[in-house]
Design a protein around this motif. Structure first.
Motif, PDB file in Angstrom:
ATOM      1  N   GLN A  12       2.444  17.394  38.189  1.00  0.00           N
ATOM      2  CA  GLN A  12       1.999  18.047  39.270  1.00  0.00           C
ATOM      3  C   GLN A  12       3.409  18.827  40.622  1.00  0.00           C
ATOM      4  O   GLN A  12       2.309  20.025  41.147  1.00  0.00           O
ATOM      5  CB  GLN A  12       1.896  17.189  40.768  1.00  0.00           C
ATOM      6  CG  GLN A  12       0.634  16.136  40.642  1.00  0.00           C
ATOM      7  CD  GLN A  12      -0.893  17.163  39.562  1.00  0.00           C
ATOM      8  OE1 GLN A  12      -1.289  18.082  40.211  1.00  0.00           O
ATOM      9  NE2 GLN A  12      -1.649  16.533  38.383  1.00  0.00           N
ATOM     10  N   ARG A  15       3.123  22.699  39.969  1.00  0.00           N
ATOM     11  CA  ARG A  15       2.212  23.380  41.159  1.00  0.00           C
ATOM     12  C   ARG A  15       2.537  23.564  41.957  1.00  0.00           C
ATOM     13  O   ARG A  15       2.114  24.940  42.385  1.00  0.00           O
ATOM     14  CB  ARG A  15       0.850  22.745  41.422  1.00  0.00           C
ATOM     15  CG  ARG A  15       0.113  22.435  40.156  1.00  0.00           C
ATOM     16  CD  ARG A  15      -1.477  20.785  40.674  1.00  0.00           C
ATOM     17  NE  ARG A  15      -1.097  20.296  39.419  1.00  0.00           N
ATOM     18  CZ  ARG A  15      -2.499  20.792  38.813  1.00  0.00           C
ATOM     19  NH1 ARG A  15      -3.089  22.502  39.568  1.00  0.00           N
ATOM     20  NH2 ARG A  15      -2.877  20.177  38.296  1.00  0.00           N
ATOM     21  N   GLU A  16       4.277  23.486  42.253  1.00  0.00           N
ATOM     22  CA  GLU A  16       4.550  24.195  43.636  1.00  0.00           C
ATOM     23  C   GLU A  16       5.385  25.464  43.736  1.00  0.00           C
ATOM     24  O   GLU A  16       6.935  25.196  43.026  1.00  0.00           O
ATOM     25  CB  GLU A  16       5.077  22.696  44.357  1.00  0.00           C
ATOM     26  CG  GLU A  16       4.932  21.473  44.263  1.00  0.00           C
ATOM     27  CD  GLU A  16       5.510  20.662  44.359  1.00  0.00           C
ATOM     28  OE1 GLU A  16       6.947  20.863  45.022  1.00  0.00           O
ATOM     29  OE2 GLU A  16       5.000  19.536  45.221  1.00  0.00           O
ATOM     30  N   SER A  17       5.151  26.464  43.439  1.00  0.00           N
ATOM     31  CA  SER A  17       5.732  27.316  43.598  1.00  0.00           C
ATOM     32  C   SER A  17       7.118  27.524  44.056  1.00  0.00           C
ATOM     33  O   SER A  17       8.059  28.591  43.222  1.00  0.00           O
ATOM     34  CB  SER A  17       5.204  28.634  43.742  1.00  0.00           C
ATOM     35  OG  SER A  17       4.744  28.492  45.408  1.00  0.00           O
ATOM     36  N   PRO A  63      -1.734  27.643  42.745  1.00  0.00           N
ATOM     37  CA  PRO A  63      -1.493  25.934  42.073  1.00  0.00           C
ATOM     38  C   PRO A  63      -2.661  25.877  41.104  1.00  0.00           C
ATOM     39  O   PRO A  63      -2.550  25.240  39.424  1.00  0.00           O
ATOM     40  CB  PRO A  63      -2.264  24.984  42.633  1.00  0.00           C
ATOM     41  CG  PRO A  63      -1.661  25.223  44.240  1.00  0.00           C
ATOM     42  CD  PRO A  63      -1.810  26.941  43.997  1.00  0.00           C
ATOM     43  N   VAL A  66      -1.975  28.052  37.118  1.00  0.00           N
ATOM     44  CA  VAL A  66      -0.709  26.943  36.745  1.00  0.00           C
ATOM     45  C   VAL A  66      -1.685  25.893  35.728  1.00  0.00           C
ATOM     46  O   VAL A  66      -1.162  24.951  34.740  1.00  0.00           O
ATOM     47  CB  VAL A  66       0.544  26.221  37.384  1.00  0.00           C
ATOM     48  CG1 VAL A  66       1.284  24.847  36.896  1.00  0.00           C
ATOM     49  CG2 VAL A  66       1.288  27.144  38.577  1.00  0.00           C
ATOM     50  N   SER A  67      -2.604  25.031  36.449  1.00  0.00           N
ATOM     51  CA  SER A  67      -3.218  24.002  36.365  1.00  0.00           C
ATOM     52  C   SER A  67      -3.922  24.660  34.812  1.00  0.00           C
ATOM     53  O   SER A  67      -3.590  23.843  33.296  1.00  0.00           O
ATOM     54  CB  SER A  67      -4.277  23.653  36.658  1.00  0.00           C
ATOM     55  OG  SER A  67      -3.730  22.699  37.993  1.00  0.00           O
TER      56      SER A  67
END
Length: 293
Positions: A12, A15-17, A63, A66-67
């Motif tokens: 996870q 997901r944090e850019s 996010p 990314v997922s």
């Protein structure tokens, strides 16, 4: 080398850019470190996949994007890149020196995006550090034991000290050679430096024994020194340079460590033999002049 990027949330974290940009900046900084060729993690995989799919440069801010990239990857492809509490970083290196490894330790301490950096270069550097430290201690102990042995054999404290001087000169010469050539003080060179204590003292023993032999037959100090030099010089130099000639074959080896060994042995044999034949007579002649004066 293998590094670990803190990631308490596991995948996870990708997901944090903002965090991703910080990690990517850290990786590019790591690649500018001496000896580091490349650094790569899942952040690079996500960014490169995103750029290939969209034609946009940089890490995806969404996010969801990314997922999609992560979900499209096989579990077997993902497994080597993460653990329960961190994401792995793979750094390829080339010709890392000891000072480069120390710089990487400092780099890790200064970048919270990288929790740890380990691998074969780090392991070898630590092994070298521990070996060198133990060899330095062993070298001091060897000098003490050699002095005691010489004291018992010669029954003359000054003769024992005279025999140690060429060894000390040889050790200094070896250290100087390592600095000039850029070779490192590692397991091999440190061990060879200690070996010179045992090998180099032979030349001093031969000469001092010859001087004492002729002194016991009634010769003056200067005559005993001159006669011993004529008797001992050729065998000592033949032994030293014969060993150097034999070890020279290692200069033709493609392995760098063999070149280091040959260089250290050349310096050790040459300096120990010549210094024994030149310094010890000076000490005896100076001692004779003081006694006669």
């Amino acid at each position: 080398m293998i590094g670990e990027i803190p990631a308490e949330r596991g995948l996870q974290t990708l997901r944090e850019s903002d965090n991703a940009e910080a990690v990517l900046d850290m990786e590019r900084s790591l690649e500018r470190m001496p000896g580091v060729v490349s650094a790569r993690s899942l952040f690079d995989v996500v960014q490169q996949t995103y750029e290939a799919q969209t034609g946009r440069f940089g890490y995806p801010e969404s996010p969801a994007a990314v997922s999609l990239i992560i979900n499209a990857m096989d579990e077997e492809d993902l497994a080597p890149w993460y653990s329960d509490d961190g994401l792995r970083l793979l750094a390829k290196t080339k010709d890392l020196a000891s000072e480069d490894v120390e710089a990487l330790h400092l780099f890790t301490d200064q970048h919270p995006e990288l929790r740890i950096l380990n691998g074969t270069p780090m392991l070898y550097n630590e092994m070298n550090r521990l070996t060198v430290r133990s060899q330095v201690q062993s070298l001091g102990l060897a000098l003490v034991l050699v002095f005691l042995m010489l004291l018992i054999a010669f029954r003359d404290p000054r003769a024992a000290v005279y025999a140690l001087v060429p060894i000390m000169v040889t050790i200094v010469a070896i250290m100087g050679t390592l600095v000039v050539t850029g070779y490192n003080l590692n397991m091999v060179t440190a061990t060879l430096s200690a070996v010179t204590v045992g090998v180099g003292v032979d030349y001093a023993i031969h000469l001092i024994s010859g001087i004492q032999y002729y002194r016991a037959r009634g010769m003056l100090v200067t005559d005993a020194v001159e006669t011993a030099l004529r008797t001992v010089s050729r065998p000592v130099l033949a032994s030293a340079f014969g060993l150097c000639a034999g070890i020279s074959i290692m200069f033709l080896s493609p392995l760098h460590i063999h070149t280091e060994v040959a260089t250290v042995m050349w310096v050790a044999m040459t300096v120990s033999s010549i210094s024994a034949l030149s310094l010890i007579p000076l000490f005896y002649n100076a001692r004779s002049k003081r006694n006669s004066g």
